[in-house]
Design a protein around this motif. Structure first.
Motif: not given
Length: 80
Positions: A46-72
């Motif tokens: 549902s996101l615009t390309p600009a919103q997707q870029a922001l999500y991919d640049a900020v939210v996705t890496p933060a979620l990935r880092k958090r998931a890695d920490e929880i998995e560890g």
């Protein structure tokens, strides 16, 4: 009943985003937080390309880092 099915919220994503805010990784009511809330309610597509870029640049890496920490922690291994 059909109305309830029509708008499924992504509760796992919602909880993860709330954790990021609590940890100070994501600022509440920031642009990235607003975009994350759109994904929770309406999905990534549902996101615009600009919103997707922001999500991919900020939210996705933060979620990935958090998931890695929880998995560890789950395996008793320090996250790298």
């Amino acid at each position: 009943e059909e109305d309830m099915i029509g708008r499924d919220l992504d509760f796992d994503l919602h909880n993860a985003i709330q954790d990021l805010i609590a940890e100070g990784v994501l600022e509440e009511n920031s642009d990235a937080h607003r975009v994350a809330r759109l994904v929770i309610h309406d999905g990534y597509d549902s996101l615009t390309p600009a919103q997707q870029a922001l999500y991919d640049a900020v939210v996705t890496p933060a979620l990935r880092k958090r998931a890695d920490e929880i998995e560890g922690k789950g395996f008793g291994v320090a996250a790298s």
